[in-house]
Each structure stands twice: as C-alpha cells, then as structure tokens.
Write a protein that holds these residues in place. Structure first.
Motif, PDB file in Angstrom:
ATOM      1  N   ALA A  71       1.314  -1.161  -0.152  1.00 43.42           N
ATOM      2  CA  ALA A  71      -0.317  -0.043   0.078  1.00 43.42           C
ATOM      3  C   ALA A  71       0.562   0.949  -0.099  1.00 43.42           C
ATOM      4  O   ALA A  71       1.919   0.844   0.912  1.00 43.42           O
ATOM      5  CB  ALA A  71      -0.936  -0.112   1.489  1.00 43.42           C
ATOM      6  N   ASN A  72       0.565   2.282  -0.845  1.00 45.06           N
ATOM      7  CA  ASN A  72       0.806   3.541  -0.317  1.00 45.06           C
ATOM      8  C   ASN A  72       0.877   4.382   0.720  1.00 45.06           C
ATOM      9  O   ASN A  72       0.153   4.036   2.070  1.00 45.06           O
ATOM     10  CB  ASN A  72       0.249   4.558  -1.916  1.00 45.06           C
ATOM     11  N   ASP A  73       1.734   5.236   1.071  1.00 41.05           N
ATOM     12  CA  ASP A  73       1.795   6.205   2.594  1.00 41.05           C
ATOM     13  C   ASP A  73       0.331   6.794   2.951  1.00 41.05           C
ATOM     14  O   ASP A  73       0.343   6.539   3.585  1.00 41.05           O
ATOM     15  CB  ASP A  73       2.946   7.257   1.913  1.00 41.05           C
ATOM     16  N   ASP A  74      -0.897   6.798   2.217  1.00 46.61           N
ATOM     17  CA  ASP A  74      -1.629   7.214   1.965  1.00 46.61           C
ATOM     18  C   ASP A  74      -3.218   6.026   2.380  1.00 46.61           C
ATOM     19  O   ASP A  74      -3.956   6.390   2.341  1.00 46.61           O
ATOM     20  CB  ASP A  74      -2.103   8.335   1.008  1.00 46.61           C
ATOM     21  N   LYS A  75      -2.334   5.234   2.441  1.00 42.87           N
ATOM     22  CA  LYS A  75      -3.410   3.495   2.368  1.00 42.87           C
ATOM     23  C   LYS A  75      -3.984   3.436   1.125  1.00 42.87           C
ATOM     24  O   LYS A  75      -4.832   1.970   1.484  1.00 42.87           O
ATOM     25  CB  LYS A  75      -4.109   3.652   3.622  1.00 42.87           C
ATOM     26  N   THR A  76      -3.875   3.832   0.338  1.00 41.42           N
ATOM     27  CA  THR A  76      -4.152   3.190  -1.489  1.00 41.42           C
ATOM     28  C   THR A  76      -3.714   2.194  -1.162  1.00 41.42           C
ATOM     29  O   THR A  76      -1.940   1.760  -1.219  1.00 41.42           O
ATOM     30  CB  THR A  76      -4.346   4.312  -2.238  1.00 41.42           C
ATOM     31  N   PRO A  77      -4.329   1.197  -1.953  1.00 39.89           N
ATOM     32  CA  PRO A  77      -3.305   0.008  -2.901  1.00 39.89           C
ATOM     33  C   PRO A  77      -2.277   0.214  -3.398  1.00 39.89           C
ATOM     34  O   PRO A  77      -1.800   1.380  -4.805  1.00 39.89           O
ATOM     35  CB  PRO A  77      -4.596  -0.472  -4.141  1.00 39.89           C
ATOM     36  N   ALA A  78      -1.285  -0.549  -3.313  1.00 40.29           N
ATOM     37  CA  ALA A  78       0.596   0.144  -4.690  1.00 40.29           C
ATOM     38  C   ALA A  78       0.235  -0.388  -5.977  1.00 40.29           C
ATOM     39  O   ALA A  78       0.796  -0.264  -6.999  1.00 40.29           O
ATOM     40  CB  ALA A  78       0.607  -0.980  -3.935  1.00 40.29           C
ATOM     41  N   GLY A  79      -1.306  -1.589  -6.081  1.00 41.16           N
ATOM     42  CA  GLY A  79      -1.648  -2.351  -7.430  1.00 41.16           C
ATOM     43  C   GLY A  79      -2.543  -2.680  -7.239  1.00 41.16           C
ATOM     44  O   GLY A  79      -3.735  -2.241  -6.476  1.00 41.16           O
ATOM     45  N   ALA A  96      -9.648  -5.075  -6.188  1.00 39.84           N
ATOM     46  CA  ALA A  96      -8.788  -4.532  -5.218  1.00 39.84           C
ATOM     47  C   ALA A  96      -8.034  -3.747  -5.237  1.00 39.84           C
ATOM     48  O   ALA A  96      -8.171  -2.483  -4.449  1.00 39.84           O
ATOM     49  CB  ALA A  96      -7.909  -5.599  -5.527  1.00 39.84           C
ATOM     50  N   SER A  97      -8.042  -3.115  -6.366  1.00 39.07           N
ATOM     51  CA  SER A  97      -7.563  -1.740  -6.490  1.00 39.07           C
ATOM     52  C   SER A  97      -8.092   0.111  -5.797  1.00 39.07           C
ATOM     53  O   SER A  97      -6.705   0.891  -5.885  1.00 39.07           O
ATOM     54  CB  SER A  97      -6.506  -0.958  -7.712  1.00 39.07           C
ATOM     55  N   ASP A  98      -9.246  -0.311  -5.906  1.00 44.21           N
ATOM     56  CA  ASP A  98     -10.259   0.438  -5.503  1.00 44.21           C
ATOM     57  C   ASP A  98     -10.062   0.638  -3.972  1.00 44.21           C
ATOM     58  O   ASP A  98     -11.318   0.759  -3.049  1.00 44.21           O
ATOM     59  CB  ASP A  98     -11.433   0.169  -6.500  1.00 44.21           C
ATOM     60  N   MET A  99     -10.286  -0.533  -3.336  1.00 48.70           N
ATOM     61  CA  MET A  99     -10.626  -0.685  -2.221  1.00 48.70           C
ATOM     62  C   MET A  99      -9.100  -0.676  -0.652  1.00 48.70           C
ATOM     63  O   MET A  99      -8.215  -1.485  -1.253  1.00 48.70           O
ATOM     64  CB  MET A  99     -10.639  -1.300  -1.498  1.00 48.70           C
ATOM     65  N   ASN A 100      -8.920   0.517  -0.120  1.00 45.80           N
ATOM     66  CA  ASN A 100      -7.948   0.432   1.609  1.00 45.80           C
ATOM     67  C   ASN A 100      -7.992  -0.025   2.590  1.00 45.80           C
ATOM     68  O   ASN A 100      -8.630  -0.812   2.033  1.00 45.80           O
ATOM     69  CB  ASN A 100      -8.156   1.944   2.061  1.00 45.80           C
ATOM     70  N   PHE A 101      -6.769  -0.682   3.145  1.00 47.33           N
ATOM     71  CA  PHE A 101      -6.606  -2.673   3.564  1.00 47.33           C
ATOM     72  C   PHE A 101      -6.804  -1.510   4.788  1.00 47.33           C
ATOM     73  O   PHE A 101      -7.101  -0.099   4.932  1.00 47.33           O
ATOM     74  CB  PHE A 101      -5.574  -2.265   4.065  1.00 47.33           C
ATOM     75  N   GLU A 102      -7.895  -2.795   5.623  1.00 50.68           N
ATOM     76  CA  GLU A 102      -9.038  -2.085   6.795  1.00 50.68           C
ATOM     77  C   GLU A 102      -7.839  -2.620   7.913  1.00 50.68           C
ATOM     78  O   GLU A 102      -6.932  -3.483   8.176  1.00 50.68           O
ATOM     79  CB  GLU A 102      -9.793  -2.758   6.420  1.00 50.68           C
ATOM     80  N   ILE A 103      -8.308  -3.022   9.095  1.00 48.47           N
ATOM     81  CA  ILE A 103      -7.603  -2.709   9.600  1.00 48.47           C
ATOM     82  C   ILE A 103      -8.917  -3.165  11.515  1.00 48.47           C
ATOM     83  O   ILE A 103     -10.018  -2.167  11.378  1.00 48.47           O
ATOM     84  CB  ILE A 103      -6.522  -1.938  10.964  1.00 48.47           C
ATOM     85  N   ILE A 104      -8.830  -4.006  12.084  1.00 46.29           N
ATOM     86  CA  ILE A 104      -9.684  -4.704  13.181  1.00 46.29           C
ATOM     87  C   ILE A 104      -9.195  -3.913  14.553  1.00 46.29           C
ATOM     88  O   ILE A 104      -7.961  -3.961  15.233  1.00 46.29           O
ATOM     89  CB  ILE A 104      -9.378  -5.677  13.435  1.00 46.29           C
ATOM     90  N   ASP A 105     -10.170  -2.524  14.845  1.00 43.83           N
ATOM     91  CA  ASP A 105      -8.970  -2.346  16.384  1.00 43.83           C
ATOM     92  C   ASP A 105     -10.199  -2.731  17.668  1.00 43.83           C
ATOM     93  O   ASP A 105      -9.954  -1.877  18.305  1.00 43.83           O
ATOM     94  CB  ASP A 105      -9.454  -0.095  15.749  1.00 43.83           C
ATOM     95  N   GLN A 106     -11.024  -3.724  17.573  1.00 46.57           N
ATOM     96  CA  GLN A 106     -11.461  -3.806  19.200  1.00 46.57           C
ATOM     97  C   GLN A 106     -10.824  -5.123  19.293  1.00 46.57           C
ATOM     98  O   GLN A 106     -11.010  -6.559  19.032  1.00 46.57           O
ATOM     99  CB  GLN A 106     -12.309  -4.729  18.280  1.00 46.57           C
ATOM    100  N   ALA A 107      -9.664  -4.454  19.997  1.00 44.52           N
ATOM    101  CA  ALA A 107      -9.037  -5.372  20.799  1.00 44.52           C
ATOM    102  C   ALA A 107      -9.056  -5.566  21.982  1.00 44.52           C
ATOM    103  O   ALA A 107     -10.149  -4.657  22.267  1.00 44.52           O
ATOM    104  CB  ALA A 107      -7.656  -4.243  21.541  1.00 44.52           C
ATOM    105  N   ALA A 108      -9.452  -6.879  22.974  1.00 48.14           N
ATOM    106  CA  ALA A 108      -9.281  -7.399  24.018  1.00 48.14           C
ATOM    107  C   ALA A 108      -8.379  -8.096  25.409  1.00 48.14           C
ATOM    108  O   ALA A 108      -7.500  -8.461  24.358  1.00 48.14           O
ATOM    109  CB  ALA A 108     -10.808  -8.255  23.884  1.00 48.14           C
ATOM    110  N   PHE A 109      -9.187  -7.975  26.144  1.00 50.07           N
ATOM    111  CA  PHE A 109      -7.477  -8.350  27.110  1.00 50.07           C
ATOM    112  C   PHE A 109      -7.951  -9.956  27.112  1.00 50.07           C
ATOM    113  O   PHE A 109      -8.934 -10.630  27.597  1.00 50.07           O
ATOM    114  CB  PHE A 109      -8.384  -7.980  28.233  1.00 50.07           C
ATOM    115  N   TYR A 110      -7.140 -11.367  26.933  1.00 48.44           N
ATOM    116  CA  TYR A 110      -6.983 -12.783  27.630  1.00 48.44           C
ATOM    117  C   TYR A 110      -5.929 -13.089  28.132  1.00 48.44           C
ATOM    118  O   TYR A 110      -4.845 -12.726  28.260  1.00 48.44           O
ATOM    119  CB  TYR A 110      -6.715 -12.730  25.548  1.00 48.44           C
ATOM    120  N   GLY A 111      -6.126 -14.279  29.125  1.00 50.24           N
ATOM    121  CA  GLY A 111      -5.294 -13.984  30.218  1.00 50.24           C
ATOM    122  C   GLY A 111      -5.657 -15.789  30.118  1.00 50.24           C
ATOM    123  O   GLY A 111      -6.084 -16.185  30.286  1.00 50.24           O
ATOM    124  N   ASN A 112      -4.170 -15.767  31.098  1.00 50.46           N
ATOM    125  CA  ASN A 112      -3.844 -17.170  31.291  1.00 50.46           C
ATOM    126  C   ASN A 112      -3.681 -17.597  32.636  1.00 50.46           C
ATOM    127  O   ASN A 112      -2.645 -16.898  33.323  1.00 50.46           O
ATOM    128  CB  ASN A 112      -3.214 -18.360  30.491  1.00 50.46           C
TER     129      ASN A 112
END
Length: 330
Positions: free
Chosen positions: A129-137, A286-302
C-alpha cells in the motif's frame, strides 16, 4: 435484436475484464490460498476467510474451488506457491501473512489476478500500500496491526516493577520490524526499555532466547511467524526462569503466554473474506479498496500460566476479559 444482444455480450465481457474477475454466486470460482506458516492464528485467519466468503454466497464444494498451499515459513517456497497460483490462472489469491502477501503480489503484479491479503501488520512498509493507505496495485486486504500502547499499559499494570521487555523477531519480516519500532517509540512513556533480539531462522531461536532471558524482566511476543512457530520452546525456557511471556493474540495465550491485549484472527479472516467477495462479484476492484484494520482489541489471560509464575492478574483486567483460560493447551 441480434446486434443489441451481441452488443450486450461485448459490454459484459468488457466489464469482466475491467474488474479482473466478476463471478456471480452461481458461477464456480477458483481461489488460491497461500499461508506463510502453520500456526493457530494463521489457521484461524484462513478459517475466518472461508467463513466470510460463505456468508457472501461463496461456498467450497458448491461454487468455490480452493487451492490451498502452506509455505512452512520458507520464503522461497512462498514464491513458488505464488507463481503456481498465477500459472493456474486462479480467479483470486488470498495471501496470509506478510511474506506470503509480498510474494503473491510480486507474482500477480503483471496479471489481472487480484491479491487479497490478511495478517499483514504494516502494508505500507511491506510495499503493498502507499503512504496514504491506497493500494499499491491490484492488491488489498486486512492488517493485524498490534495495539502496542494498550499492550504496554497492560504489562505495566501486571508487572509494576518491571523495567526491561525482551522481544524476539525475524529481521527479514517487515511486520516485525514495524512493530519493534513502535514498541521502542512508546516504551519510555511507561517506564520500559525494549531489549530486542533479531534472528534469521528457526534454528537461531533457542540460543537467542537463552541470551535474551538473562537481560529482561519479561518477554512480549509479536505476531512474527518464525518466532510464533517456536513458541513452545520460548515458553519452556522462560517458564524455567519464571519470566512472564506476553502474547499478541488469543492463540498464544491458550498456549501458555500470560496475557495479551489483542485481536481475534478468525474475525480478521471473516472481514478479509467479505472484501474478497466484493472483488469476486465485480462490485469492487482490489485496487480501489484501502486495506482495513480491526481495532477492537480485547484482554485475554491465562490463570494457569499466572499460577505457575506466581503472579496475580489484576481483577479489573480479568473482569473485563473477553476470555480467560484456566489451562495450557498442548
């Protein structure tokens, strides 16, 4: 009338060529799934990807044919797999993890085959991806960018006296290099020093782990494919020295890491599958869609790992946990 029908057929063909692939739900499409390494988080990504496709009408055995290959953390094999998908002229390539995505995009770059990636921490650094998050191709997908600041906050709450965090990583994995830089930039805000140890192959991990454990108060594990594949070795050595190892996602906590603030890789795969479906239907390129990020992080413990280490996990963390584990998976 014949001219009108012929004209419509030409239009449909041109649209199919324009979008690279535009198979409807009733047509059988072939996709190549290339997975860089074999470990639970990437397996979850693949399963989620297929589930995401199914939710959009593409089901294996009905209108979907899947060619699946695993590179076993071998970059040269990843390249061969990508080349193989291109030679078979698959309708779409799903590339799981950064090295696989880089090879797939390189192989398909001069073709009409779209590449949809997942589990790529930094698509910009990986040149997908490019610096502006647009696809590199003709390439897009989803990022598993680590919630580094939330992880540091969690470690400080669990280990109020810790000073040095050790991190093992493969120097050739762009995702790990990116994560290391973010850790170093933020660690001082929480009173930590990052002690990094770069490796180039799985064989380096036992000695690198031994050396690192003499210098740190805890270890924070990345989504580094080479390191994750050797997690049992790291956990065994750290456990013998009573040094906590923090994971970066749920599967690592199941395996014996003390805790993490991380994402669900199955959900990441589902999101990726739905993106791929848009491309297969011809709704998007694909060249028209910016990549996406899941930002719903949660705590997991053992709690089993905590007991072995003699650590009490803070109640506010365990009360807010998405899931807690009371045993260590084999």
């Amino acid at each position: 009338m014949k001219r009108r029908i012929a004209g419509m057929m030409v239009f449909v063909l041109m649209m199919a060529l324009l979008y690279g692939c535009s198979a409807g739900k009733g047509d059988t499409v072939t996709i190549g799934i290339g997975q860089y390494a074999e470990h639970p988080s990437l397996d979850n990504c693949r399963e989620g990807f297929l589930a995401g496709l199914k939710s959009e009408g593409y089901e294996e055995g009905k209108n979907l044919k899947v060619e699946y290959e695993n590179a076993q953390a071998d970059n040269s094999l990843a390249g061969q797999i990508a080349d193989g998908f291109v030679s078979k002229k698959v309708d779409l390539i799903c590339a799981i993890a950064t090295p696989m995505a880089q090879n797939a995009y390189g192989a398909a770059k001069n073709t009409k085959i779209p590449v949809i990636f997942t589990a790529v921490t930094d698509p910009v650094l990986a040149k997908l991806a490019n610096d502006d998050k647009t696809p590199a191709g003709n390439v897009t997908g989803t990022s598993d960018k680590l919630p580094v600041e939330q992880q540091l906050k969690m470690i400080r709450e669990i280990l109020p006296d810790a000073k040095k965090i050790g991190i093992l990583y493969n120097t050739s994995e762009a995702n790990s290099v990116s994560a290391i830089e973010e850790y170093k930039a933020l660690a001082g805000n929480y009173g930590f020093e990052i002690v990094e140890s770069g490796i180039t192959a799985t064989a380096d991990i036992p000695l690198a782990t031994d050396n690192l454990l003499t210098k740190v108060d805890c270890v924070s594990n990345l989504t580094d494919n080479t390191v994750v594949s050797s997690l049992p070795v790291i956990l065994k050595k750290a456990g013998e020295k009573k040094i906590p190892v923090f994971g970066s996602e749920i599967e690592q906590v199941k395996k014996g890491c003390l805790a993490t603030v991380g994402i669900d890789y199955y959900d990441l795969g589902v999101k990726t599958g739905k993106m791929a479906a848009k491309v297969l239907k011809g709704e998007k390129k694909a060249s028209d869609m910016n990549f996406e990020i899941i930002d719903q992080a949660a705590f997991y413990g053992n709690t089993a790992a905590a007991k072995d280490l003699g650590i009490d996990l803070p109640k506010d963390l365990t009360d807010s946990a998405k899931e807690m584990f009371d045993s260590i998976a084999e």
